[in-house]
Design a protein around this motif. Sequence first.
Motif: not given
Length: 75
Positions: A47-75
């Motif tokens: 997938v694209t980084v943009g897809h991950l950002l959009s799906l998870n409500g993240l800003e491009a400048t935000r750091l992701i922390a270990p343990g954070t669960v990211l959605a890869i697909d919508s469902g």
Amino acid sequence: AVGSAAVAAPVAQADAASATPAQPAAPRRHTVAAGDSLWRIARRYGVTVGHLLSLNGLEATRLIAPGTVLAIDSG
């Protein structure tokens, strides 16, 4: 000498009316590990980084922390 012929048994065919419909795939999730980046995660799942950002409500400048669960697909 009489040869013996092999006879194939008829192949059972599934009755279309009784077939179970395919279940949609469950949405994929990824738990962030130390050293992960959105680029690496996106590449891993195709997938694209943009897809991950959009799906998870993240800003491009935000750091992701270990343990954070990211959605890869919508469902």
